[in-house]
Design a protein around this motif. Structure first.
Motif, mmCIF file in Angstrom:
data_model
loop_
_atom_site.group_PDB
_atom_site.id
_atom_site.type_symbol
_atom_site.label_atom_id
_atom_site.label_comp_id
_atom_site.label_asym_id
_atom_site.label_seq_id
_atom_site.Cartn_x
_atom_site.Cartn_y
_atom_site.Cartn_z
ATOM 1 N N VAL A 205 0.862 -1.182 0.000
ATOM 2 C CA VAL A 205 0.000 0.000 0.000
ATOM 3 C C VAL A 205 0.899 1.232 0.000
ATOM 4 O O VAL A 205 1.640 1.458 0.964
ATOM 5 C CB VAL A 205 -0.930 0.018 1.227
ATOM 6 N N THR A 206 0.853 2.014 -1.072
ATOM 7 C CA THR A 206 1.686 3.205 -1.202
ATOM 8 C C THR A 206 0.815 4.443 -1.087
ATOM 9 O O THR A 206 -0.240 4.534 -1.715
ATOM 10 C CB THR A 206 2.412 3.212 -2.555
ATOM 11 N N TYR A 207 1.276 5.416 -0.264
ATOM 12 C CA TYR A 207 0.554 6.679 -0.102
ATOM 13 C C TYR A 207 1.575 7.807 -0.077
ATOM 14 O O TYR A 207 2.558 7.753 0.681
ATOM 15 C CB TYR A 207 -0.267 6.680 1.188
ATOM 16 N N PRO B 14 0.136 12.333 -4.857
ATOM 17 C CA PRO B 14 -0.385 12.522 -3.502
ATOM 18 C C PRO B 14 -1.904 12.390 -3.413
ATOM 19 O O PRO B 14 -2.641 12.846 -4.286
ATOM 20 C CB PRO B 14 0.078 13.942 -3.156
ATOM 21 N N GLY B 15 -2.351 11.731 -2.336
ATOM 22 C CA GLY B 15 -3.773 11.574 -2.060
ATOM 23 C C GLY B 15 -4.379 10.309 -2.610
ATOM 24 O O GLY B 15 -5.460 9.898 -2.181
ATOM 25 N N ALA B 16 -3.708 9.667 -3.571
ATOM 26 C CA ALA B 16 -4.194 8.418 -4.144
ATOM 27 C C ALA B 16 -3.593 7.234 -3.385
ATOM 28 O O ALA B 16 -2.680 7.396 -2.576
ATOM 29 C CB ALA B 16 -3.845 8.336 -5.624
ATOM 30 N N VAL B 17 -4.116 6.042 -3.665
ATOM 31 C CA VAL B 17 -3.605 4.829 -3.041
ATOM 32 C C VAL B 17 -3.375 3.778 -4.119
ATOM 33 O O VAL B 17 -4.259 3.506 -4.934
ATOM 34 C CB VAL B 17 -4.577 4.276 -1.977
ATOM 35 N N ASN B 18 -2.173 3.207 -4.131
ATOM 36 C CA ASN B 18 -1.881 2.018 -4.941
ATOM 37 C C ASN B 18 -2.007 0.789 -4.052
ATOM 38 O O ASN B 18 -1.370 0.719 -2.993
ATOM 39 C CB ASN B 18 -0.461 2.077 -5.501
ATOM 40 N N TRP B 19 -2.833 -0.169 -4.479
ATOM 41 C CA TRP B 19 -3.073 -1.376 -3.678
ATOM 42 C C TRP B 19 -2.714 -2.582 -4.542
ATOM 43 O O TRP B 19 -3.485 -3.004 -5.401
ATOM 44 C CB TRP B 19 -4.538 -1.420 -3.249
ATOM 45 N N MET B 20 -1.514 -3.121 -4.323
ATOM 46 C CA MET B 20 -1.036 -4.266 -5.098
ATOM 47 C C MET B 20 -1.094 -5.523 -4.242
ATOM 48 O O MET B 20 -0.399 -5.630 -3.231
ATOM 49 C CB MET B 20 0.394 -4.033 -5.583
ATOM 50 N N THR B 21 -1.927 -6.475 -4.629
ATOM 51 C CA THR B 21 -2.065 -7.730 -3.900
ATOM 52 C C THR B 21 -1.163 -8.773 -4.540
ATOM 53 O O THR B 21 -1.371 -9.163 -5.698
ATOM 54 C CB THR B 21 -3.523 -8.205 -3.913
ATOM 55 N N ALA B 22 -0.163 -9.209 -3.793
ATOM 56 C CA ALA B 22 0.814 -10.155 -4.340
ATOM 57 C C ALA B 22 0.239 -11.555 -4.457
ATOM 58 O O ALA B 22 0.513 -12.264 -5.428
ATOM 59 C CB ALA B 22 2.057 -10.173 -3.450
ATOM 60 N N ALA C 5 -7.850 6.547 -7.098
ATOM 61 C CA ALA C 5 -7.536 7.968 -7.265
ATOM 62 C C ALA C 5 -7.965 8.754 -6.031
ATOM 63 O O ALA C 5 -8.863 8.338 -5.283
ATOM 64 C CB ALA C 5 -8.241 8.508 -8.510
ATOM 65 N N ALA C 6 -7.322 9.893 -5.824
ATOM 66 C CA ALA C 6 -7.586 10.694 -4.624
ATOM 67 C C ALA C 6 -9.058 11.058 -4.494
ATOM 68 O O ALA C 6 -9.620 11.042 -3.388
ATOM 69 C CB ALA C 6 -6.724 11.953 -4.642
ATOM 70 N N ASP C 7 -9.712 11.373 -5.630
ATOM 71 C CA ASP C 7 -11.104 11.820 -5.543
ATOM 72 C C ASP C 7 -12.099 10.691 -5.315
ATOM 73 O O ASP C 7 -13.294 10.922 -5.197
ATOM 74 C CB ASP C 7 -11.492 12.637 -6.780
#
Length: 298
Positions: free
Chosen positions: A67-69, A89-97, A142-144
């Motif tokens: 989880v990157t923020y 900034p404000g978005a989240v990357n969610w990578m499930t391995a 995305a942030a929004d």
């Protein structure tokens, strides 16, 4: 130490290569996890001059979600699923391995040419037993799309889970909580017991007072379960709250691998070595457009 604070964790400095230094908070020898959160790095703020940047070469993961923020800057994420996306900034990357994925993280070309300031968090959440060998996936939020609201003077963004009747769109198969809090003018905010069974407060910048004790940036507070925790956030503070339900059993962590069984980690090590020698395998394929290099097994 205040009864509302179970443990105070100071970060340890780590150099990941190329001058890219992080403050590592989890895992901690006396406190391995908070809910499903098993790894917590705080990087920056760091300034890159025009022409400079960072390059985390392709490397593998199993048994977790990364989880990157970001607070500042941009990161180009590429993975073996074919994802090629820049997070801001404000978005989240969610990578499930799940059973295995390979990814790289680099400074995007425009930011490398112009220079940039980088500041953010990289966390790992361990997957429950039912999902630790799941098919890998990647979702960008995305942030929004993430709930953002004011609560008692604090700017709150719900990155995962639910807080104050606002729910994140992030889908995770275990009770989880991840909040970003900013208080430009300061705020008095009570963190309710019902937010999560296990909760930790990390100070990205600024400071707080909890039960009369002042805590400065770079420190993680493990909060007492089952009680409302009043927190005075000082002006200019950035913080996150992370946690969730205790995971369904202990996890082993070795390099970039997380698993409930040591044999799963040893197999992943073997498979990654085979992948680097064979130029990709079914379990650990190459990253498209980033095939030329990788991080070998330590």
């Amino acid at each position: 130490m205040a009864n509302e604070i179970v443990r105070k964790i100071d970060p340890r400095a780590r150099d990941l290569g190329g001058g890219f230094r992080v403050r590592r908070v989890l895992p901690f020898h006396a406190h391995k996890m908070v809910g499903p959160f098993i790894f917590f790095d705080h990087f920056g703020p760091v300034d890159y001059a025009p022409g400079d940047g960072f390059d985390v070469r392709p490397h593998p993961h199993i048994g977790l979600a990364t989880v990157t923020y970001l607070f500042e800057g941009a990161i180009r994420h590429q993975d073996s699923l074919g994802t090629d996306l820049v997070i801001r900034p404000g978005a989240v990357n969610w990578m499930t391995a799940g059973h295995g994925i390979v990814h790289s993280e680099r400074t995007p070309l425009p930011e490398r040419e112009a220079g940039q300031s980088m500041h953010g968090l990289q966390t790992w959440v361990a997957l429950p037993l039912s999902h630790e060998a799941a098919t890998p996936s990647f979702v960008h939020h995305a942030a929004d799309t993430l709930p953002a609201f004011k609560e008692n003077g604090a700017d709150v963004r719900v990155l995962a889970g639910e807080a104050w009747d606002h729910r994140s769109p992030v889908d995770f198969p275990w009770p989880i909580l991840f909040l970003a809090i900013e208080t430009p003018d300061g705020a008095s905010l009570t963190l309710p017991a019902g937010l999560a069974e296990e909760r930790a407060l990390y100070l990205v910048s600024g400071g707080v007072r909890v039960d009369g004790e002042r805590v400065e940036e770079g420190v993680m507070l493990i909060l007492a379960p089952g009680t409302d925790i009043p927190v005075e956030f000082l002006p200019g503070t950035k913080a996150v709250v992370c946690g969730g339900a205790p995971l369904d059993g202990p996890r082993k962590i070795d390099w970039n691998f997380v698993a409930s069984d040591e044999d799963m980690i040893e197999q992943a090590k073997f498979d990654w070595t085979e992948s680097t020698q064979s130029h990709g395998t079914d379990r650990f394929p190459l990253v498209p457009r980033d095939e030329a290099e990788w991080i070998p097994l330590p």
